[in-house]
Design an enzyme around this catalytic site. Sequence first.
Site, PDB file in Angstrom:
ATOM      1  N   VAL A 186       0.750  -1.046   0.035  1.00 33.72           N
ATOM      2  CA  VAL A 186      -0.153  -0.199   0.707  1.00 33.72           C
ATOM      3  C   VAL A 186       0.619   1.211  -0.505  1.00 33.72           C
ATOM      4  O   VAL A 186       0.635   2.421  -0.960  1.00 33.72           O
ATOM      5  CB  VAL A 186      -1.151   0.938   1.077  1.00 33.72           C
ATOM      6  CG1 VAL A 186      -1.679   1.157   1.119  1.00 33.72           C
ATOM      7  CG2 VAL A 186      -1.497  -1.278   1.333  1.00 33.72           C
ATOM      8  N   ILE A 211       3.299   1.662  -3.443  1.00 28.96           N
ATOM      9  CA  ILE A 211       2.107   1.885  -4.865  1.00 28.96           C
ATOM     10  C   ILE A 211       1.514   3.172  -4.943  1.00 28.96           C
ATOM     11  O   ILE A 211       1.225   3.274  -4.017  1.00 28.96           O
ATOM     12  CB  ILE A 211       1.804   0.676  -5.089  1.00 28.96           C
ATOM     13  CG1 ILE A 211       1.651  -0.686  -4.794  1.00 28.96           C
ATOM     14  CG2 ILE A 211       0.806   1.077  -6.123  1.00 28.96           C
ATOM     15  CD1 ILE A 211       1.389  -2.001  -4.961  1.00 28.96           C
ATOM     16  N   ASP A 269      -0.338  33.114 -38.430  1.00 24.91           N
ATOM     17  CA  ASP A 269      -0.352  33.248 -39.315  1.00 24.91           C
ATOM     18  C   ASP A 269       0.018  34.709 -39.043  1.00 24.91           C
ATOM     19  O   ASP A 269       0.897  34.471 -38.051  1.00 24.91           O
ATOM     20  CB  ASP A 269      -2.510  33.813 -38.950  1.00 24.91           C
ATOM     21  CG  ASP A 269      -2.778  32.031 -38.855  1.00 24.91           C
ATOM     22  OD1 ASP A 269      -2.493  32.189 -39.702  1.00 24.91           O
ATOM     23  OD2 ASP A 269      -4.540  32.124 -38.403  1.00 24.91           O
ATOM     24  N   ASP A 304      -7.573  31.055 -37.404  1.00 19.37           N
ATOM     25  CA  ASP A 304      -9.048  31.492 -37.137  1.00 19.37           C
ATOM     26  C   ASP A 304     -10.443  31.287 -38.320  1.00 19.37           C
ATOM     27  O   ASP A 304     -11.232  31.182 -37.603  1.00 19.37           O
ATOM     28  CB  ASP A 304      -8.858  32.300 -36.814  1.00 19.37           C
ATOM     29  CG  ASP A 304      -8.215  33.642 -38.417  1.00 19.37           C
ATOM     30  OD1 ASP A 304      -7.659  32.554 -39.188  1.00 19.37           O
ATOM     31  OD2 ASP A 304      -7.322  34.585 -38.565  1.00 19.37           O
ATOM     32  N   ASP A 347      -9.564  26.606 -41.363  1.00 16.79           N
ATOM     33  CA  ASP A 347      -8.844  25.806 -40.805  1.00 16.79           C
ATOM     34  C   ASP A 347      -8.843  24.670 -40.408  1.00 16.79           C
ATOM     35  O   ASP A 347      -7.803  24.536 -39.639  1.00 16.79           O
ATOM     36  CB  ASP A 347      -7.930  27.485 -40.230  1.00 16.79           C
ATOM     37  CG  ASP A 347      -7.572  28.908 -40.864  1.00 16.79           C
ATOM     38  OD1 ASP A 347      -6.975  28.600 -41.853  1.00 16.79           O
ATOM     39  OD2 ASP A 347      -7.443  29.836 -40.450  1.00 16.79           O
ATOM     40  N   ASN A 372       2.951   6.932   4.291  1.00 18.60           N
ATOM     41  CA  ASN A 372       2.775   6.962   2.983  1.00 18.60           C
ATOM     42  C   ASN A 372       1.346   8.498   3.536  1.00 18.60           C
ATOM     43  O   ASN A 372       0.874   8.781   1.881  1.00 18.60           O
ATOM     44  CB  ASN A 372       1.325   5.311   1.933  1.00 18.60           C
ATOM     45  CG  ASN A 372       1.119   5.302   1.656  1.00 18.60           C
ATOM     46  OD1 ASN A 372       1.487   6.364   0.835  1.00 18.60           O
ATOM     47  ND2 ASN A 372      -0.367   4.947   0.863  1.00 18.60           N
ATOM     48  N   ASP A 399       2.910  11.203   0.847  1.00 19.26           N
ATOM     49  CA  ASP A 399       2.981  11.051  -0.049  1.00 19.26           C
ATOM     50  C   ASP A 399       1.843  11.392  -1.217  1.00 19.26           C
ATOM     51  O   ASP A 399       1.816  11.452  -2.236  1.00 19.26           O
ATOM     52  CB  ASP A 399       2.675   8.948  -0.559  1.00 19.26           C
ATOM     53  CG  ASP A 399       3.387   8.334  -0.688  1.00 19.26           C
ATOM     54  OD1 ASP A 399       4.433   8.773  -0.834  1.00 19.26           O
ATOM     55  OD2 ASP A 399       2.778   6.641  -0.881  1.00 19.26           O
TER      56      ASP A 399
END
Length: 878
Positions: free
Chosen positions: A285, A288, A332, A621, A625, A714, A718
């Site tokens: 636990v 991971i 453009d 635009d 396009d 954890n 974590d």
Amino acid sequence: MFYQKNYEEVLTDLESSENGLSQEKAKQLLEKHGYNELQEKDKVPVWKLFLESFKDPLVIILLIAAIVQIALGETMESLIIFAVIILNSILGVVQTKKAESSLDSLKALSAPNAKVIREGNKLTIPAKELVPGDVVILEAGDYVPADGRLIEAQTLKCVEGMLTGESEPVLKHTDVIEDESPLGDQKNMVFSGSMVVYGRGTFVTTGTGMNSEMGKIAGLLENADSKLTPLQQNIESFSKKLGVGITLLALLIFGIQVGKAFIMGTGNMGEVVLSSFMFAVAIAVAAIPEALSSIMTIVLAVGTNNMAKKQAIIRKLPAVETLGSAKVICTDKTGTLTQNKMTVVDLYMNGTEPEVMNSAESYESNAHSRLLTLCSVLCNDSAIGSEGQEIGDPTETALINFANKNGLNYEDIRNENPRVEELPFDSDRKLMTTVNKTRDGYFMFTKGAPDIIFSRSKYVLINGEKKELTEEIKQQFRAQNEGFSNRALRVLAFTYKEVEEGFSPSIEDEDDLTLIGLLAMIDPPRAEVIDAVAEAKEAGIKTVMITGDHKTTAAAIAREIGIMEDGDLALTGQELDALTEEELDEKLEKITVYARVSPENKIRIVRAWQKKDCVSAMTGDGVNDAPALKQADIGIGMGSGTDVAKDASDMVLVDDNFASIVNAVEVGRTVYSNIKKSITYLFAGNFGAIIAILFAVFANWTNPFTALQLLFINLVNDSLPAIALGFEPTERGTMKRAPRPANEGILADGTMQRVVFRGIVIGIVTIIAQYIGMQVSPEFGVAMAFTTLIFARTLQTIASRSNVDPAVKIGFFSNKYVIGAMVVCFLLYSIVLIPAVRPIFSIPLAFGMQELGICIGLALISTLVMEVGKIFIRKSVK
Ligand code: ATP
């Protein structure tokens, strides 16, 4: 049915008029009818999200083990395990919700607008505020925002495929339709969700939101899938493999521990099996990284928010990452590189002195001059608003400003010469035509790109007299046009043709024109663009200009901005068409300007770059396009552009500004590197814990941590620090590096080295701490290993902040989130030191300041070693 009535009746039915609703009425109607949007399906409720976190098989195993422990009498520890699991789930839900809400607020930023007439004024309002009775204006490129009966339709063509299945555009009109007709034949109506591909029109809204045809068939709108980014997918599959590896490792440790107990015949076998099992599950636990995916979403959302602050709205999340590896930006010219503030600065009328234009008298006295004014003012859709604001295409406002500057009044001219017919401008044709009733009869006026106009003209005005346009005169015009273009001026050519009353022009009629003259205007580059192009270049990104404008004009501006350098090529769309695939491949890197391009040309240019494995961004635009925007790795729509283009893009530039693309690239690179910092932080910490555990197993020491301690670590380490790292500001040198390869793995570019190095450092200090503690007792060893791991992991956040600079250099307070996260970690740890809590967390009461000092000292040393290690890792990576 609305289509069976004439529009006046519909307006009356809806208590509206051609001047639209009053603001007040609109407000009342909005309250009555609600927002003009399709209802979304409900989001997953919080409680469901919470329960879902218990679907993880590891969590289930852990819960079962805890229950068994309760049955065996170990109540307190098991209850705390429950508490920690629940806290972890809550944290997971909070993270998911936070990620969701940041994505929602981004969606709101890119919501569409509608142009309406209210109380006779033209306004732009959010499309969701439309109500029945609102008069809405449509132009090519707009999405139809609601259902409505047409009041006016000028060659208005809509694609309604999503409602009718018909992909061909439908030509609309305003006449009454007597017979009952299916949707596809209701040609005097427009429907929400369809798009305007040509012409323009006005309609009165008849149905909004769930009452529109779209609402009726679509029912509830599915929440759009939040598509995973390439990095998220990469991490997801990596995490799965890692999960399998860690589970196997946990099983191995379980086997070894049980085996050892069995061989040595120590203690109660049942108890040993159970506690070893709990420990193995806790390892799995803790190690991971299940929170990784939501942590990444949050970091990505932080990035998208930062981009939004810099005028770039992300529409598709993967673009944040893709931007970081962009190698070429095809942009453009008009409005993006230049200011799109046009001013007429020169003119050419073969034989007539330019000066005659510059006065109101010449309008009356000189026919040549008058025709030039008429064509430029009448064949023109722009206007100056009551507060002096310019409305419409800047190329066209430049023309009316020019007339006004010469002492004329464009509105008077328009009133005296009313428009009777028109062919709107479109960028494929590069022409616009109107038919007006003048005091000298009916005239067709056509203006447009000079080269197109020259090829369509048969006559020319010389000194006010209509003459045959000979090749020689054409040549003079061309030379003049070239001269203007070399000065980076945009040139338009103006023509007329006398026509009969009732004449209705088609595209074929834009022929046999009489050339009046040329007007040349300047469109200065945006001030910030020159630096942005230079910055992009330093970051290994090539800028390519793609424009509908004349080649010489385009090249002159490209040189001024720094896009075109000695040895670079400028190509027209036609020249591009003439190149074979091989020729294009060979020349591609050299071509920095494409002029007079067609939308198909744009697609070909993107494909050519993609063939060379270059991640390419492309701006656009117009309606046309859209395919190129979709083809590009990062399609960039313009804020001022059409809905269709925006819809096809991954990102929208609010201010149309090229510099915003470069800023967005910088944010994209920062996001990517921050995600990697979070990942490195998480993996290295987990790796360190595993090293300490494995060492203890093989050295025959007590487990350095209890199952509960692992779960607590954890919880503490974590998520918050990993999220805080996502807020790191841009690192020095970010825009001086070459773009990252698109398919680079997550462990590339030094990440693997960092994880291994930092993991080993954390592991070693934890082992040393356990060893020192063991001199007193095994329990002291555990308490010290646990404390050192928490401190070393928390302090690792400091080292994780930069891969380039030492922590002192970037400033300890430059990321307040990191400080906050670390404070929370320390506070959480301090809970376990409370005397009443200590037994649960296996901290002996005798564990005092001295021991704590040693643990903190070891953790500090680990951070220092990590800082020094940076230098070597950086060298080895480069
Ligand atoms: P970009 O650089 O963004 O492609 P552009 O304005 O050069 O912009 P288009 O809008 O496609 O590209 O215009 C193409 C050409 O059509 C222009 O170069 C000009 O010669 C001509 N043109 C532009 N606007 C008008 C207009 N309103 N009426 C007639 N001709 C126009």
